[in-house]
Enzyme design. Structure first.
Site, PDB file in Angstrom:
ATOM      1  N   LEU A 129       0.853  -1.175   0.000  1.00 25.86           N
ATOM      2  CA  LEU A 129       0.000   0.000   0.000  1.00 25.86           C
ATOM      3  C   LEU A 129       0.895   1.233   0.000  1.00 25.86           C
ATOM      4  CD1 LEU A 129      -2.571  -1.123   2.713  1.00 25.86           C
ATOM      5  CD2 LEU A 129      -2.894  -1.159   0.234  1.00 25.86           C
ATOM      6  N   SER A 130       0.309   2.390  -0.283  1.00 28.73           N
ATOM      7  CA  SER A 130       1.153   3.588  -0.328  1.00 28.73           C
ATOM      8  C   SER A 130       1.837   3.826   1.017  1.00 28.73           C
ATOM      9  CB  SER A 130       0.344   4.815  -0.752  1.00 28.73           C
ATOM     10  OG  SER A 130      -0.690   5.081   0.167  1.00 28.73           O
ATOM     11  N   GLU A 131       1.170   3.470   2.128  1.00 26.62           N
ATOM     12  CA  GLU A 131       1.801   3.633   3.440  1.00 26.62           C
ATOM     13  C   GLU A 131       1.384   2.503   4.384  1.00 26.62           C
ATOM     14  OE1 GLU A 131       3.975   5.936   4.100  1.00 26.62           O
ATOM     15  OE2 GLU A 131       3.569   7.442   2.542  1.00 26.62           O
ATOM     16  N   THR A 132       2.327   2.063   5.179  1.00 26.43           N
ATOM     17  CA  THR A 132       2.056   1.240   6.356  1.00 26.43           C
ATOM     18  C   THR A 132       2.561   2.001   7.574  1.00 26.43           C
ATOM     19  OG1 THR A 132       2.217  -0.871   5.163  1.00 26.43           O
ATOM     20  CG2 THR A 132       2.546  -0.932   7.545  1.00 26.43           C
TER      21      THR A 132
END
Length: 267
Positions: free
Chosen positions: A44-47
């Site tokens: 995902l774009s961020e974790t």
């Protein structure tokens, strides 16, 4: 080892819109290499990963954010998602939560209804000459180009100009800023935007809270709104809605989050 995993769609009141973020509460920090591998596996774009600062129920948390390829110094949607996990699942009696981060202390409070309001540093942009790779990579002639300490801010004339962009990410990847914010006056919102960050493995981010640390100061001044709320819409394919206020050296960014899944990571 079992690590809890939540996935939420931030800046949306329903799944399948907004910006997906993974959130992993930790008992203690894992090696950076492991954190990065988890973020890459989540894809995902961020974790976001957080750890309690002092172990108490009332204390704050240390928070970090990773894209699939690198750690970043500020992320809005994964902060919103992390606050939702704490305020709705881990400590539902709390009214606010504070995070210690690479960008200083970030506070998230319950707002009106189911809104969560984030207090972030302002990152105003100043005018600068447009790099050739920026113009060629976007395939559009900017009305104005500015730069903050992290991102370019490119202004176009109309919402439809932003919507129609088809960037060449290979050209944008080599720029000297992490991201490229493209913005214009909105039709049904005060302003609209899109955000591209191919240099950190995020060709287009669906909804970018941290970009509004730059967008809110710009549009508050341009629209002469002072500290009044601004309604923002990020017009990616998924789309998302934010409410921003410029408060001097700080901005508030409010939005909702929708839980998509819960599970656990086995290491």
């Amino acid at each position: 080892m079992k690590i809890p995993l939540y996935q939420l769609d931030a800046f949306s009141d329903r799944p399948f819109a907004g910006n997906p973020a993974a959130v992993c509460p930790l008992e203690a920090w894992l090696d950076d290499d492991v954190l990065q591998k988890i973020a890459a596996e989540n894809n995902l774009s961020e974790t976001a990963f957080f750890v309690r600062d002092d172990g108490s129920e009332e204390g704050g948390f240390a928070l970090r954010w990773f894209t699939p390829v690198s750690e970043v110094d500020l992320c809005g949607h994964a902060t919103l998602a992390s606050a939702w996990v704490i305020l709705e699942r881990l400590a539902p009696g709390r009214e606010s939560v504070s995070f210690e981060t690479r960008s200083g202390e970030l506070i998230v409070e319950r707002g009106e209804g189911d809104l969560l309001v984030m207090d972030f540093p302002a990152r105003p942009a100043v005018s600068r000459e447009a790099p050739r790779a920026l113009v060629e990579g976007l395939g559009a002639a900017p009305a104005e180009v500015l730069a903050s300490d992290r991102d370019y801010l490119v202004l176009l004339d109309a919402e439809d100009d932003v919507r129609k962009l088809k960037p060449d990410f290979s050209r944008l990847r080599g720029l000297d800023r992490l991201g490229i914010i493209v913005s214009a006056p909105g039709v049904s919102a005060d302003f609209v935007s899109r955000f591209f960050a191919p240099s950190v493995g995020v060709p287009e981010d669906p909804v970018t809270g941290s970009a509004h640390c730059t967008l809110a100061p710009y549009w508050a001044e341009r629209l002469d709104r002072g500290e009044a709320p601004l309604e923002a819409r990020q017009i990616s394919a998924r789309g998302g809605t934010l409410v921003c206020r410029h408060l001097g050296d700080r901005v508030t960014i409010a939005g909702r989050a929708a839980l998509y899944l819960t599970g656990e990571i086995t290491l």
